[in-house]
Design a protein around this motif. Sequence first.
Motif, PDB file in Angstrom:
ATOM      1  N   ASN A  33     -35.752 -37.388 134.438  1.00 45.43           N
ATOM      2  CA  ASN A  33     -37.053 -38.006 134.228  1.00 45.43           C
ATOM      3  C   ASN A  33     -38.032 -36.967 133.712  1.00 45.43           C
ATOM      4  O   ASN A  33     -37.679 -35.828 133.453  1.00 45.43           O
ATOM      5  N   SER A  34     -39.275 -37.398 133.535  1.00 39.75           N
ATOM      6  CA  SER A  34     -40.272 -36.523 132.924  1.00 39.75           C
ATOM      7  C   SER A  34     -40.929 -35.580 133.916  1.00 39.75           C
ATOM      8  O   SER A  34     -41.800 -34.802 133.550  1.00 39.75           O
ATOM      9  N   HIS A  45     -38.724 -28.559 132.664  1.00 41.62           N
ATOM     10  CA  HIS A  45     -38.646 -29.904 132.094  1.00 41.62           C
ATOM     11  C   HIS A  45     -37.302 -30.097 131.389  1.00 41.62           C
ATOM     12  O   HIS A  45     -36.774 -29.167 130.783  1.00 41.62           O
ATOM     13  N   TYR A  46     -36.757 -31.312 131.450  1.00 43.30           N
ATOM     14  CA  TYR A  46     -35.617 -31.668 130.635  1.00 43.30           C
ATOM     15  C   TYR A  46     -36.006 -31.513 129.158  1.00 43.30           C
ATOM     16  O   TYR A  46     -37.137 -31.813 128.803  1.00 43.30           O
ATOM     17  N   PRO A  47     -35.146 -30.961 128.281  1.00 45.09           N
ATOM     18  CA  PRO A  47     -33.697 -30.846 128.371  1.00 45.09           C
ATOM     19  C   PRO A  47     -33.166 -29.675 129.186  1.00 45.09           C
ATOM     20  O   PRO A  47     -31.960 -29.515 129.317  1.00 45.09           O
ATOM     21  N   PHE A  48     -34.047 -28.823 129.728  1.00 46.30           N
ATOM     22  CA  PHE A  48     -33.603 -27.763 130.624  1.00 46.30           C
ATOM     23  C   PHE A  48     -33.414 -28.356 132.021  1.00 46.30           C
ATOM     24  O   PHE A  48     -34.033 -29.358 132.387  1.00 46.30           O
ATOM     25  N   GLY A  49     -32.574 -27.731 132.814  1.00 45.61           N
ATOM     26  CA  GLY A  49     -32.335 -28.200 134.159  1.00 45.61           C
ATOM     27  C   GLY A  49     -31.541 -27.193 134.961  1.00 45.61           C
ATOM     28  O   GLY A  49     -31.016 -26.214 134.409  1.00 45.61           O
ATOM     29  N   ASN A  85     -41.481 -18.828 131.355  1.00 45.51           N
ATOM     30  CA  ASN A  85     -42.149 -20.079 130.980  1.00 45.51           C
ATOM     31  C   ASN A  85     -41.276 -20.843 129.989  1.00 45.51           C
ATOM     32  O   ASN A  85     -40.602 -20.250 129.157  1.00 45.51           O
ATOM     33  N   ILE A  86     -41.316 -22.169 130.099  1.00 48.86           N
ATOM     34  CA  ILE A  86     -40.625 -23.048 129.154  1.00 48.86           C
ATOM     35  C   ILE A  86     -41.646 -24.019 128.594  1.00 48.86           C
ATOM     36  O   ILE A  86     -42.322 -24.727 129.346  1.00 48.86           O
ATOM     37  N   SER A  87     -41.764 -24.046 127.286  1.00 45.65           N
ATOM     38  CA  SER A  87     -42.705 -24.948 126.628  1.00 45.65           C
ATOM     39  C   SER A  87     -41.934 -26.048 125.916  1.00 45.65           C
ATOM     40  O   SER A  87     -40.951 -25.787 125.214  1.00 45.65           O
ATOM     41  N   LEU A  88     -42.379 -27.299 126.079  1.00 44.73           N
ATOM     42  CA  LEU A  88     -41.766 -28.404 125.360  1.00 44.73           C
ATOM     43  C   LEU A  88     -42.060 -28.342 123.873  1.00 44.73           C
ATOM     44  O   LEU A  88     -41.493 -29.098 123.093  1.00 44.73           O
ATOM     45  N   TYR A 284     -38.077 -36.023 125.387  1.00 51.04           N
ATOM     46  CA  TYR A 284     -36.618 -35.946 125.543  1.00 51.04           C
ATOM     47  C   TYR A 284     -36.079 -36.894 126.612  1.00 51.04           C
ATOM     48  O   TYR A 284     -34.870 -36.933 126.834  1.00 51.04           O
ATOM     49  N   VAL A 285     -36.950 -37.646 127.280  1.00 52.71           N
ATOM     50  CA  VAL A 285     -36.501 -38.603 128.289  1.00 52.71           C
ATOM     51  C   VAL A 285     -37.029 -39.992 127.949  1.00 52.71           C
ATOM     52  O   VAL A 285     -38.074 -40.142 127.301  1.00 52.71           O
TER      53      VAL A 285
END
Length: 378
Positions: A33-34, A45-49, A85-88, A284-285
Amino acid sequence: MALRGMLFHQQLLLGLIILAATATAASQDSQPNSSCIYCGSLCIHYPFGTRSSHYLDESFLINCDNTSGTPKPTLGYDQNLEVLNISLEGELRLSTSVTRDCPGNYSQQKILSKFPISNKRNNLIGVGFSIFSYILGSSKKIYGTGCVSVSDLSDYDYDTLDEDRMANGSCSGVGCCNTSIPEEVTNFTVGIYRFVSDTNNTCKFGFVVEKEAYNFSTLDLDFLQNRTTVPVVLDWAVGNETCLGAQRNSTSYACKAEHSECYNSTNGPGYRCNCSSGFQGNPYVIHGCQDCILIPFEMGCTVVQILMSVKFQIPASIAAKTLMGVSNALVRRGTMAMARKTEHNAILKANPGVSLLHYVSILKLCYLLTEYSHGLDN
């Protein structure tokens, strides 16, 4: 009168808690989910997990290591690549070790990932005298480049070194050098070559680093001021196809949300997804891109529940008066949204399993809160 007011406050609080719990449970039934998955303070956030079925493929795996008692997110299982950090928007910020060439001690900066170095956000740096700092990586072919840092003396007499040509903030080739990085460089290592023997046995350093994160100081010539890691930005993208190619297979196509758009990567193969103009969230979701009008409405009513919770123990009168203006604004926004079919559908799609009655109930509670505030003033 006081007892009646207390009972009314308790009923409001209970109703808000039940509604919030219902919304949370319904939104978490389907995965991915988002929502964020947290490892320490990092929002993932997805697509990372962090576990199977929560990431798109192995290259998006974030390992959350808690063996030290403090969660540490790393890219895959490489403990030397801590994720900052992960940025969409397609950027992945890592903390990596520097290449250090000291007498009896040599360590090397290395990133093994399918995601390329951001050529716009990073530089290659060399710190020390009479060295060649270089990077070796693969893109469409094996790639290498570097920069040269020299001393100001032809005889390399460090005892009479002229430091006038060195200045804090300047990395122009004396004591410090830098160069840009081309596109599509992946799986890279940084090395150092010494032109001459250093009788003082000083350390030399080389590293790829985020441009804004490093500013040369003459003190860096002395063990880099004990700095051992630097941030590096990678550009991430999905797959190896262009948007046109990926869209031919709706099952594997990564832009799942309605109101999402596809963009070809500008640094290597693959593509990225963005929410369309007027929408925000996670493209991505499924149902991940929501109308911007609705987001303040839902967030605001969550704030009502939090501020009046037992945790904060805010008296009902204070909470009600403080939130009266917010409640009125939420009601106006929510009522307008409910009246428009597109926004109505967006609410239901963004939260499958949550009925329209749920949102109408929240609006009613916001109205009740406002009315309760008026009653307290009388």
